[in-house]
Design a protein around this motif. Structure first.
Motif, PDB file in Angstrom:
ATOM      1  N   LEU A   1       0.825  -1.201   0.000  1.00  0.00           N
ATOM      2  CA  LEU A   1       0.000   0.000   0.000  1.00  0.00           C
ATOM      3  C   LEU A   1       0.865   1.259   0.000  1.00  0.00           C
ATOM      4  CD1 LEU A   1      -2.682  -1.040   2.653  1.00  0.00           C
ATOM      5  CD2 LEU A   1      -2.831  -1.235   0.165  1.00  0.00           C
ATOM      6  N   ASP A   2       0.266   2.361  -0.406  1.00  0.00           N
ATOM      7  CA  ASP A   2       0.933   3.662  -0.369  1.00  0.00           C
ATOM      8  C   ASP A   2       1.141   4.069   1.083  1.00  0.00           C
ATOM      9  OD1 ASP A   2       0.107   6.965  -1.786  1.00  0.00           O
ATOM     10  OD2 ASP A   2       1.815   6.236  -0.605  1.00  0.00           O
ATOM     11  N   ALA A   3       2.389   4.248   1.483  1.00  0.00           N
ATOM     12  CA  ALA A   3       2.684   4.588   2.884  1.00  0.00           C
ATOM     13  C   ALA A   3       2.058   5.913   3.299  1.00  0.00           C
ATOM     14  CB  ALA A   3       4.204   4.638   3.096  1.00  0.00           C
ATOM     15  N   ASN A   4       1.801   6.812   2.336  1.00  0.00           N
ATOM     16  CA  ASN A   4       1.177   8.101   2.652  1.00  0.00           C
ATOM     17  C   ASN A   4      -0.290   7.976   3.024  1.00  0.00           C
ATOM     18  OD1 ASN A   4       3.520   9.634   2.161  1.00  0.00           O
ATOM     19  ND2 ASN A   4       3.120   9.626  -0.039  1.00  0.00           N
ATOM     20  N   LYS A   5      -0.840   6.770   2.889  1.00  0.00           N
ATOM     21  CA  LYS A   5      -2.236   6.537   3.263  1.00  0.00           C
ATOM     22  C   LYS A   5      -2.357   5.805   4.596  1.00  0.00           C
ATOM     23  CE  LYS A   5      -3.931   8.285  -0.518  1.00  0.00           C
ATOM     24  NZ  LYS A   5      -4.727   9.531  -0.495  1.00  0.00           N
ATOM     25  N   LEU A   6      -1.237   5.704   5.330  1.00  0.00           N
ATOM     26  CA  LEU A   6      -1.219   4.959   6.582  1.00  0.00           C
ATOM     27  C   LEU A   6      -0.688   5.841   7.707  1.00  0.00           C
ATOM     28  CD1 LEU A   6       0.339   1.622   5.219  1.00  0.00           C
ATOM     29  CD2 LEU A   6      -2.093   2.143   5.524  1.00  0.00           C
ATOM     30  N   GLY A   7      -1.365   5.819   8.840  1.00  0.00           N
ATOM     31  CA  GLY A   7      -0.871   6.536  10.006  1.00  0.00           C
ATOM     32  C   GLY A   7      -1.544   7.884  10.224  1.00  0.00           C
ATOM     33  N   ARG A   8      -1.530   8.287  11.484  1.00  0.00           N
ATOM     34  CA  ARG A   8      -2.289   9.476  11.872  1.00  0.00           C
ATOM     35  C   ARG A   8      -1.705  10.763  11.283  1.00  0.00           C
ATOM     36  NH1 ARG A   8      -0.973  12.618  16.726  1.00  0.00           N
ATOM     37  NH2 ARG A   8       1.121  12.117  17.471  1.00  0.00           N
ATOM     38  N   HIS A   9      -0.385  10.868  11.146  1.00  0.00           N
ATOM     39  CA  HIS A   9       0.208  12.106  10.633  1.00  0.00           C
ATOM     40  C   HIS A   9      -0.162  12.323   9.167  1.00  0.00           C
ATOM     41  CE1 HIS A   9       2.452  13.053  14.227  1.00  0.00           C
ATOM     42  NE2 HIS A   9       2.937  11.820  14.272  1.00  0.00           N
ATOM     43  N   HIS A  10      -0.172  11.260   8.381  1.00  0.00           N
ATOM     44  CA  HIS A  10      -0.582  11.398   6.989  1.00  0.00           C
ATOM     45  C   HIS A  10      -2.061  11.767   6.901  1.00  0.00           C
ATOM     46  CE1 HIS A  10       3.004   8.601   6.054  1.00  0.00           C
ATOM     47  NE2 HIS A  10       3.329   9.846   5.728  1.00  0.00           N
ATOM     48  N   LEU A  11      -2.864  11.196   7.808  1.00  0.00           N
ATOM     49  CA  LEU A  11      -4.288  11.541   7.829  1.00  0.00           C
ATOM     50  C   LEU A  11      -4.477  13.021   8.158  1.00  0.00           C
ATOM     51  CD1 LEU A  11      -7.323  10.988   7.869  1.00  0.00           C
ATOM     52  CD2 LEU A  11      -7.071  10.244  10.253  1.00  0.00           C
ATOM     53  N   LYS A  12      -3.794  13.506   9.193  1.00  0.00           N
ATOM     54  CA  LYS A  12      -3.986  14.906   9.584  1.00  0.00           C
ATOM     55  C   LYS A  12      -3.515  15.845   8.479  1.00  0.00           C
ATOM     56  CE  LYS A  12      -3.347  18.243  13.283  1.00  0.00           C
ATOM     57  NZ  LYS A  12      -2.878  18.494  14.655  1.00  0.00           N
ATOM     58  N   GLN A  13      -2.393  15.510   7.841  1.00  0.00           N
ATOM     59  CA  GLN A  13      -1.910  16.341   6.741  1.00  0.00           C
ATOM     60  C   GLN A  13      -2.942  16.393   5.616  1.00  0.00           C
ATOM     61  OE1 GLN A  13       1.738  14.985   4.972  1.00  0.00           O
ATOM     62  NE2 GLN A  13       2.055  16.859   3.822  1.00  0.00           N
ATOM     63  N   ALA A  14      -3.546  15.265   5.319  1.00  0.00           N
ATOM     64  CA  ALA A  14      -4.571  15.229   4.275  1.00  0.00           C
ATOM     65  C   ALA A  14      -5.796  16.035   4.682  1.00  0.00           C
ATOM     66  CB  ALA A  14      -4.964  13.783   3.983  1.00  0.00           C
ATOM     67  N   LEU A  15      -6.169  15.956   5.958  1.00  0.00           N
ATOM     68  CA  LEU A  15      -7.322  16.731   6.436  1.00  0.00           C
ATOM     69  C   LEU A  15      -7.057  18.226   6.331  1.00  0.00           C
ATOM     70  CD1 LEU A  15      -8.356  14.699   9.629  1.00  0.00           C
ATOM     71  CD2 LEU A  15      -9.522  14.768   7.427  1.00  0.00           C
ATOM     72  N   LEU A  16      -5.843  18.653   6.690  1.00  0.00           N
ATOM     73  CA  LEU A  16      -5.507  20.078   6.598  1.00  0.00           C
ATOM     74  C   LEU A  16      -5.542  20.556   5.149  1.00  0.00           C
ATOM     75  CD1 LEU A  16      -2.559  20.261   9.159  1.00  0.00           C
ATOM     76  CD2 LEU A  16      -4.769  21.397   9.377  1.00  0.00           C
ATOM     77  N   GLN A  17      -4.971  19.771   4.253  1.00  0.00           N
ATOM     78  CA  GLN A  17      -4.955  20.173   2.845  1.00  0.00           C
ATOM     79  C   GLN A  17      -6.375  20.212   2.283  1.00  0.00           C
ATOM     80  OE1 GLN A  17      -2.336  17.249   1.131  1.00  0.00           O
ATOM     81  NE2 GLN A  17      -0.476  18.310   1.768  1.00  0.00           N
ATOM     82  N   MET A  18      -7.171  19.222   2.638  1.00  0.00           N
ATOM     83  CA  MET A  18      -8.555  19.188   2.154  1.00  0.00           C
ATOM     84  C   MET A  18      -9.348  20.348   2.717  1.00  0.00           C
ATOM     85  SD  MET A  18     -11.216  16.002   2.464  1.00  0.00           S
ATOM     86  CE  MET A  18     -12.827  16.027   1.656  1.00  0.00           C
ATOM     87  N   ARG A  19      -9.139  20.621   4.001  1.00  0.00           N
ATOM     88  CA  ARG A  19      -9.846  21.737   4.629  1.00  0.00           C
ATOM     89  C   ARG A  19      -9.465  23.068   3.984  1.00  0.00           C
ATOM     90  NH1 ARG A  19      -7.300  24.124   9.774  1.00  0.00           N
ATOM     91  NH2 ARG A  19      -6.027  24.874   8.055  1.00  0.00           N
ATOM     92  N   ASN A  20      -8.170  23.278   3.747  1.00  0.00           N
ATOM     93  CA  ASN A  20      -7.722  24.539   3.158  1.00  0.00           C
ATOM     94  C   ASN A  20      -8.315  24.746   1.771  1.00  0.00           C
ATOM     95  OD1 ASN A  20      -6.238  25.000   5.438  1.00  0.00           O
ATOM     96  ND2 ASN A  20      -4.296  24.369   4.572  1.00  0.00           N
ATOM     97  N   ARG A  21      -8.304  23.698   0.965  1.00  0.00           N
ATOM     98  CA  ARG A  21      -8.917  23.807  -0.364  1.00  0.00           C
ATOM     99  C   ARG A  21     -10.406  24.095  -0.250  1.00  0.00           C
ATOM    100  NH1 ARG A  21      -5.969  19.040  -1.319  1.00  0.00           N
ATOM    101  NH2 ARG A  21      -7.920  17.855  -1.292  1.00  0.00           N
TER     102      ARG A  21
END
Length: 694
Positions: A287-307
């Motif tokens: 699997l894509d390592a960027n899709k695993l773990g809480r830090h990757h999740l939070k980073q994705a949430l911040l980017q999604m929220r900003n957009r």
């Protein structure tokens, strides 16, 4: 995030949907552990305390010099009674210090207190507890601010339970989730565990969501409970193949390792190590390592929220305007209570007369007509101007000017042949010497380019603009506070007062703009103009500086000569009187052309500074404050009966007056609802517009 928070506080969310991150899912899927993972707030886990009401977590970054603080508050549901809303809004947890560090026991205590407060009135009124929902639409808000925070906000709502519409809690939970799903600006954080997706209620609701692919981000929690060689659908979700995945999401799916019961007290760092170790296992390598773990999740949430925030703001303004238009239409539909223009004019004129009487009394020092010392305008403005004077006197100079005693200390330590070099190296004179050297032009040897003083003057007064601007803002703020206080006393009607202020705000802004332009002209005249004055004090001060230097040097050389042979030699000064000593010192100093140029430039600037400083302070007080901010068109003198007559009297102003002063007592109760909505939307519109400008 501050904009959205302001709109929430203004109540704009009651009328339009606002952007927000919302955690949804079934009960027992570990939503609280996901929340803890992305916020690092130790939510209670393995119990149902967090699932009985919505929880909003707001993380706000502050400046580095501030500490971390935590605030808990309850946001009442709309269906609560006014008394209950006031009680819930006034709640705060007992025994909690806002500066204390959050831990598991503190969070358990706060949630228990919040639950007691939110449900106490419900259960007191309902003796049949089994028929009362154990879910509430009120929200517990946790705001943590600190220099190490990331601006972030997320809402956790009670999880869905299995059942049907005959169960009160099933209906309440479903309604809460549906409320957030129906808001097109909600970013849905979908939390599931490794149980088969078909058994999870949340997917049934998501089927009706038209834009779920773009508005939903998926989280598979409790990946560590996945059975080996089974639950392959978990891998398929994380791979998120748009052609094969049944639940494809544009923002993707993320896998988390849940805290185990034995790990509730481990640190976040240790949790991260365990999660990293788990996902480094062989099963997860594909699997894509960027899709695993809480830090990757939070980073994705911040980017999604900003957009999402950036995309939502233009549409929010349109929605606010549409709702505002509807609100105004409802107000207009209720009719105008004061249809008689004469009555409307009389009311506004009476308010203006009362206002102007208080304002004139406050500005002329007749404080007996005022009810509070906070309204003593002249006294408060004088305080601001004196503070400005002190700031200019203390911080106006970029480089302090020298004194005769300092010069004497330099001369007495060196031979006359070294004086020029010593002065040139002194911090007091180095900037002058450097400027004279850099601006050498067509002048004769020993003379100074006239441009030098202009350049040095701009350096010396570079602080004036900041000090004056701060003083301007302070005076303007004082006037604004006094103005608002006068309006509150003169016009108790909040709606009419708001309309009057809106009606007058363009004139207020014009007076402020004119005053600031005047200040800018004064600063430009001081910075860019020629150093010219007819004030005799300038010449007198320059001569005084010269005399003080000679006298101080003579005194220092005589004292030094009594102990040792000074630079001028004992024989030269032993048998001369003080006057002759002054002449000797003067002749020694002023036979060095470069030295003379430096000292004369210094004395000219220092003497001119005293004149220019207080000239600028006086001009600021008279031309900026008195002429514009306190003048006839300024905020405190503009609104008077004459102005009202000019702007509102007569048939040509009838419509304007009607919109400004109308009111219908017969429909006051119905109107109050729409007026509150209008105020909220108007203020929200201003906030969004200001954000757009910035």
């Amino acid at each position: 995030m501050e904009l959205i928070d302001d709109l929430q506080k203004l109540g704009v969310s009651n009328h339009i949907g606002l952007p927000q991150l919302v955690v949804v899912g079934d009960q027992s899927t570990g939503k609280s552990s996901v929340l803890q993972a992305v916020t690092e707030i130790p939510f209670t886990i393995d119990d149902k305390m967090c699932t009985k009401f919505a929880t909003e977590i707001v993380l706000q970054r502050t400046s580095p010099n501030k500490g971390t603080t935590v605030k808990f508050e309850i946001i009442p549901a709309d269906n609560e009674s006014p008394d209950r809303q006031r009680a819930l809004s006034a709640w705060s947890p007992a025994g909690f210090d806002g500066n204390a560090e959050l831990n598991k026991s503190t969070m358990e205590s706060v949630f228990m207190q919040a639950e007691t407060m939110i449900f106490s009135d419900t259960f007191r009124k309902s003796p049949r507890k089994q028929s009362t929902s154990r879910l509430s639409s009120s929200t517990l808000r946790i705001t943590r601010t600190g220099p190490n925070e990331t601006n972030f906000a997320i809402v956790d709502i009670p999880g869905l339970i299995r059942g049907d519409d005959s169960h009160v809690e099933y209906r309440t939970a479903k309604q809460l989730v549906q409320k957030y799903l129906d808001n097109p600006r909600s970013i849905i954080v979908l939390v599931i565990d490794v149980i088969d997706t078909e058994r999870q209620e949340i997917f049934q609701l998501l089927k009706t969501l038209p834009d779920q692919e773009t508005r939903v981000i998926g989280v598979i929690n409790k990946c560590d409970t996945k059975q080996k060689k089974s639950h392959d659908w978990v891998f398929d979700l994380i791979r998120n193949d748009p052609l094969q995945s049944k639940h494809y999401l544009k923002e993707g799916w993320f896998g988390l390792r849940n805290r185990r019961a034995s790990e509730l007290d481990v640190s976040n760092d240790e949790r991260d190590k365990l999660e990293k170790s788990f996902f480094s296992g062989h099963d997860w390598k594909s699997l894509d390592a960027n899709k695993l773990g809480r830090h990757h999740l939070k980073q994705a949430l911040l980017q999604m929220r900003n957009r999402h925030l950036k995309q939502s703001i233009p549409a929010m303004l349109c929605d606010i305007q549409d709702k505002l238009d509807e609100c105004i239409q409802e107000i207009d539909r209720l009719g105008e209570p004061r249809t008689d223009n004469q009555a409307q004019f009389t009311l506004v004129n009476k308010i203006a007369a009362r206002y102007s009487a208080m304002a004139e009394g406050a500005l002329n020092g007749h404080y007996e007509v005022l009810s509070d010392e906070k309204l003593f305008a002249r006294k408060l403005i004088r305080d601001d101007l004196e503070s400005f004077q002190e700031s200019m006197a203390v911080g106006g100079l970029n480089v302090p000017f020298g004194t005769g005693n300092l010069d004497a200390e330099i001369f007495v330590r060196h031979q006359p042949s070294e004086w020029t070099q010593a002065i040139r190296a002194s911090p007091t004179y180095a900037w002058i010497s450097s400027a004279i050297k850099n601006y050498r032009a067509k002048e004769d040897i020993g003379e100074v380019n006239p441009e030098v003083k202009d350049q040095l003057w701009r350096q010396q007064t570079s602080n004036w603009e900041q000090i004056a601007s701060q003083a301007f803002n302070k005076v303007e703020a004082t006037i604004e506070e006094i103005n608002m206080a006068f309006f509150q006393e003169a016009c108790p009607d909040e709606l009419l007062r708001s309309r009057l202020l809106i009606w007058l705000q363009d004139e207020f802004r014009r007076a402020s703009a004119d005053a600031r332009s005047e200040m800018d002209r004064l600063l430009e005249n001081e910075h860019q103009g020629h150093l010219f004055t007819l004030q005799p004090a300038k010449r007198q001060k320059q001569q005084l500086l010269h005399d003080q230097r000679i006298q101080a040097c003579a005194k220092a050389f005589i004292a030094n000569n009594q102990k040792n042979a000074g630079p001028l030699g004992a024989k030269e000064l032993t048998n001369v009187n003080p006057l002759n000593t002054d002449e000797v010192i003067n002749s020694y100093i002023y036979k060095h052309a470069e030295l003379v140029g430096i000292l004369n430039t210094h004395d000219s600037l220092a003497a001119y500074y005293d004149v220019a400083l207080y000239r600028f302070i006086d001009n600021f007080a008279l031309q900026v404050v008195e002429r514009h901010l306190l003048g006839p068109r300024g905020p405190l003198r503009l609104f008077n009966p004459q102005y009202v007559t000019e702007k509102l009297y007569g048939d040509k102003n009838a419509e304007k007056l009607s919109k400004l002063a109308n009111e219908d007592p017969a429909t006051a109760q119905a109107r109050a609802k729409f007026e509150a909505q209008r105020t909220s939307l108007e203020e929200g519109k201003i906030r969004v517009q200001n954000f757009k400008v910035l």
